[in-house]
Design an enzyme around this catalytic site. Sequence first.
Site, PDB file in Angstrom:
ATOM      1  N   LYS A 199       0.797  -1.233   0.000  1.00 20.44           N
ATOM      2  CA  LYS A 199       0.000   0.000   0.000  1.00 20.44           C
ATOM      3  C   LYS A 199       0.827   1.279   0.000  1.00 20.44           C
ATOM      4  O   LYS A 199       0.379   2.321  -0.454  1.00 20.44           O
ATOM      5  CB  LYS A 199      -0.962  -0.010   1.181  1.00 20.44           C
ATOM      6  N   GLU A 247      -9.526   6.631   3.805  1.00 21.93           N
ATOM      7  CA  GLU A 247     -10.367   5.654   4.489  1.00 21.93           C
ATOM      8  C   GLU A 247      -9.484   4.464   4.843  1.00 21.93           C
ATOM      9  O   GLU A 247      -8.445   4.254   4.229  1.00 21.93           O
ATOM     10  CB  GLU A 247     -11.481   5.182   3.548  1.00 21.93           C
ATOM     11  N   SER A 265       1.660  -9.806  -0.742  1.00 19.10           N
ATOM     12  CA  SER A 265       1.316  -8.378  -0.690  1.00 19.10           C
ATOM     13  C   SER A 265       1.650  -7.717   0.647  1.00 19.10           C
ATOM     14  O   SER A 265       1.856  -6.512   0.715  1.00 19.10           O
ATOM     15  CB  SER A 265      -0.172  -8.192  -1.006  1.00 19.10           C
TER      16      SER A 265
HETATM   17  C1  LIG Z   1      -5.158  -3.953   1.654  1.00 20.42           C
HETATM   18  C2  LIG Z   1      -4.439  -5.210   1.382  1.00 20.42           C
HETATM   19  C3  LIG Z   1      -4.827  -6.084   0.341  1.00 20.42           C
HETATM   20  C4  LIG Z   1      -6.059  -5.870  -0.489  1.00 20.42           C
HETATM   21  O1  LIG Z   1      -6.025  -4.735  -1.288  1.00 20.42           O
HETATM   22  P1  LIG Z   1      -5.802  -4.810  -2.869  1.00 20.42           P
HETATM   23  O2  LIG Z   1      -6.157  -3.444  -3.311  1.00 20.42           O
HETATM   24  O3  LIG Z   1      -6.699  -5.870  -3.405  1.00 20.42           O
HETATM   25  O4  LIG Z   1      -4.366  -5.152  -3.078  1.00 20.42           O
HETATM   26  C5  LIG Z   1      -4.066  -7.202   0.097  1.00 20.42           C
HETATM   27  N1  LIG Z   1      -2.976  -7.482   0.846  1.00 20.42           N
HETATM   28  C6  LIG Z   1      -2.580  -6.691   1.864  1.00 20.42           C
HETATM   29  C7  LIG Z   1      -1.388  -7.075   2.653  1.00 20.42           C
HETATM   30  C8  LIG Z   1      -3.298  -5.532   2.169  1.00 20.42           C
HETATM   31  O5  LIG Z   1      -2.888  -4.759   3.184  1.00 20.42           O
END
Ligand SMILES: *Cc1c(COP(=O)(O)O)cnc(C)c1O
Length: 403
Positions: free
Chosen positions: A94, A116, A389
């Site tokens: 993010k 948000e 992610s």
């Molecule tokens: C917020 C988040 C997501 C989901 O958001 P996307 O916009 O679909 O990437 C996925 N993995 C992590 C670690 C997150 O913090």
Amino acid sequence: MSSLTQPAAAVPGRFGPYGGRYVPETLMAPLEELERAYEAAKADPVFRAEFESLLKNFAGRPTPLQHAGRLSAHLAGPKIYLKREDLLHTGAHKINNAIGQGLLAVRMGKPRIVAETGAGQHGVASATVAAKLGLQCTVYMGTEDMARQALNVARMRMLGAEVIGVESGSRTLKDAINEAMRDWVTNVRTTHYLLGSVLGAHPYPTMVRDFHSIIGREAKQQILAAEKRLPTHLYACVGGGSNAIGLFHEFLADRAIKLVGIEAGGRGTHLGEHAARLAAAQGYSGARPGVLQGTYTYVLQTADGQIAATHSVSAGLDYPAIGPEHAWLADEKRAEYSAVSDTQALAAAKLLARLEGIIPALESAHALAGLIERLPQFSKDDLVIVNISGRGDKDMDTYARLL
Ligand SMILES: *Cc1c(COP(=O)(O)O)cnc(C)c1O
């Protein structure tokens, strides 16, 4: 056959029929201002250099592409590499988008951002970037989520952000988005709305994708250096869809590469039990095209068009709509989407921890669980990149309780 980039280029903000700008009149002017500012920034080498410098020196890019040797051997399927977005500052992908939009706010002369947040990860990334760039920051968060994610609330406050609890609706992410939009309309002269995924009205889905597309550009170079060939498959979890499109974008034109997005199957296929918007083929019910929060896309809704309740063990995947570009990639059959259950995600997280020494975010564990579910479809020569992610620190309570 339609070209994969043409519709977006022909009608800005459209991905086939999806996307667009479905907002009250008061938001049209700020969205147009943002679009102009973003187009100018994108073409400005100074902006690009600042963005790249912060990605490198503040966020910690490039992230490694790590061969998962023990995991690959254990599963006895494809050769697996992990794109380690979990190693970034604040613990997830993010921050890429937060840096890009933070710099844009500075460029537009706006001293304040609103954001948000659901689980708090986007709120923490926004508060972090606001502190670094000297911006004021207000984060809207449902009170239900504030109770569940107290540590992230404390982190945001320590970073100097104001966290405002939202009591309306289900007191979760979609209610926080409504409040952030209201604040933006009221204070638009001084304020930028730092939206956290590839959602909302144009230009957000395109802009947020562009800021994350560094993930795929790095991964392509790294896999070519390591393996002298391109991957056969990419796997990513899909909440709004920003980490997934960030990885996929660089590979879209190469149709031989299979792009797989994994959604939250929650605890069952009935509406209300899951957050799977593109997995109707697996029996997940309730998703139809509709408009939510400024964009036309697949939305989980009741028979009379009310936004449905959703469930996932992972807060970051627990949202009733999906980024409009994913809706289009699904229709075009350029990417495949399916869902895995809470239980499958938890098992995948445990496996990754034990075999590779990585505790993934619950969201990222869905991507790995999706690969595991499809193991019989792979051949030995397949080469897969799984996007990790984020890291699992924020999920330790859940892991401790459920494993
Ligand atoms: C917020 C988040 C997501 C989901 O958001 P996307 O916009 O679909 O990437 C996925 N993995 C992590 C670690 C997150 O913090």
